[in-house]
Design a protein around this motif. Structure first.
Motif, short mmCIF file in Angstrom:
data_model
loop_
_atom_site.label_atom_id
_atom_site.label_comp_id
_atom_site.label_asym_id
_atom_site.label_seq_id
_atom_site.Cartn_x
_atom_site.Cartn_y
_atom_site.Cartn_z
N THR A 166 0.52 -1.00 0.03
CA THR A 166 -0.08 -0.08 -0.13
C THR A 166 1.26 1.41 -0.09
O THR A 166 0.51 2.44 0.74
CB THR A 166 -0.92 -0.26 0.77
N ALA A 167 2.12 1.24 -0.53
CA ALA A 167 3.13 2.76 -0.84
C ALA A 167 3.14 2.03 -2.87
O ALA A 167 3.80 1.09 -2.71
CB ALA A 167 4.00 2.27 0.49
N ALA A 168 4.40 3.52 -3.02
CA ALA A 168 4.75 3.12 -4.11
C ALA A 168 5.91 2.55 -4.20
O ALA A 168 6.76 2.68 -3.62
CB ALA A 168 4.42 4.32 -4.69
N MET A 169 5.95 1.31 -4.61
CA MET A 169 7.85 0.93 -5.07
C MET A 169 8.22 1.02 -6.77
O MET A 169 7.36 1.62 -7.62
CB MET A 169 7.42 -0.42 -5.02
N GLU A 170 9.41 1.01 -6.79
CA GLU A 170 9.76 2.07 -8.20
C GLU A 170 9.73 0.92 -8.62
O GLU A 170 10.13 0.99 -10.32
CB GLU A 170 11.28 2.50 -8.29
N GLN A 171 10.37 -0.33 -8.65
CA GLN A 171 10.04 -2.10 -8.58
C GLN A 171 9.63 -2.72 -7.21
O GLN A 171 10.02 -2.26 -6.52
CB GLN A 171 11.47 -2.79 -9.80
N ILE A 172 8.95 -3.85 -7.41
CA ILE A 172 8.46 -4.96 -7.21
C ILE A 172 10.31 -5.82 -6.42
O ILE A 172 10.84 -6.01 -6.98
CB ILE A 172 7.64 -5.87 -7.47
N PRO A 173 10.45 -5.92 -5.83
CA PRO A 173 11.68 -6.16 -5.58
C PRO A 173 11.80 -8.02 -5.28
O PRO A 173 10.75 -8.12 -4.61
CB PRO A 173 12.42 -5.99 -3.58
N ASP A 174 12.92 -8.60 -5.46
CA ASP A 174 12.76 -10.49 -5.84
C ASP A 174 12.69 -10.73 -4.31
O ASP A 174 11.92 -11.73 -3.75
CB ASP A 174 14.48 -10.84 -6.24
N ALA A 175 12.77 -9.74 -3.63
CA ALA A 175 12.72 -10.36 -2.02
C ALA A 175 11.31 -10.51 -2.29
O ALA A 175 10.79 -11.47 -0.61
CB ALA A 175 13.83 -9.87 -0.93
N LEU A 176 10.61 -10.00 -2.00
CA LEU A 176 8.79 -9.53 -2.06
C LEU A 176 8.36 -11.10 -2.09
O LEU A 176 7.40 -11.66 -2.66
CB LEU A 176 8.66 -8.46 -2.25
N THR A 177 8.95 -10.77 -3.67
CA THR A 177 8.29 -11.92 -4.50
C THR A 177 8.77 -12.84 -4.34
O THR A 177 7.36 -14.17 -4.55
CB THR A 177 7.96 -11.59 -6.59
N ALA A 178 8.98 -13.76 -3.61
CA ALA A 178 10.00 -14.25 -3.16
C ALA A 178 9.03 -14.94 -2.23
O ALA A 178 8.82 -16.34 -1.92
CB ALA A 178 11.45 -14.74 -2.68
N ARG A 179 8.42 -14.98 -1.74
CA ARG A 179 6.99 -14.92 0.09
C ARG A 179 5.48 -15.83 -0.94
O ARG A 179 5.26 -15.37 -0.12
CB ARG A 179 6.82 -13.49 0.75
N ILE A 180 5.83 -14.78 -2.23
CA ILE A 180 4.57 -15.45 -3.55
C ILE A 180 4.60 -16.91 -3.01
O ILE A 180 5.08 -17.79 -3.78
CB ILE A 180 3.96 -14.81 -4.36
N GLU A 181 3.77 -17.82 -2.87
CA GLU A 181 3.35 -19.65 -2.43
C GLU A 181 2.59 -19.89 -3.99
O GLU A 181 1.91 -18.92 -4.42
CB GLU A 181 1.80 -19.69 -1.51
N PRO A 182 2.93 -20.73 -4.05
CA PRO A 182 2.45 -21.52 -5.40
C PRO A 182 1.24 -21.11 -5.74
O PRO A 182 0.44 -21.06 -4.73
CB PRO A 182 2.63 -22.59 -5.29
N GLY A 183 0.61 -20.71 -7.07
CA GLY A 183 -1.02 -20.17 -7.12
C GLY A 183 -1.01 -18.95 -6.26
O GLY A 183 -2.73 -18.17 -6.79
N GLY A 184 -0.28 -18.20 -5.37
CA GLY A 184 -0.62 -16.34 -4.91
C GLY A 184 -0.25 -15.66 -5.88
O GLY A 184 0.28 -15.42 -6.96
N LEU A 185 -0.57 -14.74 -5.22
CA LEU A 185 -0.87 -13.11 -6.27
C LEU A 185 -0.23 -11.70 -5.46
O LEU A 185 0.19 -12.00 -3.94
CB LEU A 185 -2.99 -12.93 -5.82
#
Length: 217
Positions: free
Chosen positions: A153-172
């Protein structure tokens, strides 16, 4: 005055406006109806709590426009058994909405004042499945684990890999991506067996996401 069993006109317009703007998920609409937004705004803004507009809160942050809250929530496709991570607790309003739609919410806030106030409001409303953590949304503790849904809920210039790595399979994951000043675009990432699938949604305007825990004011 309206009859005691009818909501005030401003709250009726609040729901009507969400429907007019395309929010159709009945679970999301019920959650938006059931969480009193006026509890989450500053006292001086309570008369404007049901307007479809962002409002200022402490520490130079904002409580998001209700339509944006509902839109992002709807696009998360939440299920009752989901575990959700929110980056940027703010007032606690978005976490309260999420709490009605999933199993567990971990919300991380870098401002101690906001974290403490959000925790108090959520406890007051009985949102017992929400944990408010004072922390850095760019450096999530390893023990926090994985999540079915992630909402930034805050603006990121890009989504860090460290955050996308936390998404479960099938997750959003949904996040506003773009420059810290000006407009950003909501980006939806879906983890599939083939990898992350990216979709651009709508243009929005959020305060910037910053690393670290804010120093005490």
């Amino acid at each position: 005055m309206p009859p005691a069993d009818r909501p005030p006109p401003e709250k009726m317009m609040f729901q009507l406006n969400l429907r007019r703007r395309g929010i159709s998920d009945q679970r999301v609409l019920r959650a938006m109806d059931g969480i009193p937004r006026d509890v989450f705004v500053e006292p001086a803004d309570r008369d404007d709590a049901w307007l479809d507009t962002a409002l200022g809160i402490a520490c130079g942050q904002t409580i998001s426009q209700p339509f944006v809250v509902a839109y992002m929530t709807e696009r998360l496709e939440l299920r009752d058994d989901n575990r959700v991570l929110e980056i940027g607790s703010g007032s606690g309003y978005q976490a309260a909405i999420l709490s009605r739609l999933c199993r567990q919410v971990l919300t991380i806030e870098r401002f101690r004042v906001l974290a403490d106030r959000a925790r108090s409001r959520l406890e007051q409303l009985g949102c017992d499945n929400v944990e408010v953590m004072l922390g850095d949304g760019f450096d999530i503790p390893a023990e926090a684990g994985q999540f079915d849904r992630i909402l930034v809920t805050a603006a990121m210039e890009q989504i860090p890999d460290a955050l996308t790595a936390r998404i479960e399979p099938g997750g959003l994951l949904i996040a506003p991506v773009g420059p810290p000043s000006g407009r950003q675009t909501l980006i939806l990432l879906r983890r599939t067996t083939a990898g992350l699938v990216r979709k651009e949604l709508i243009d929005v305007r959020f305060v910037p996401a910053l690393p670290g825990i804010a120093r005490e004011l």
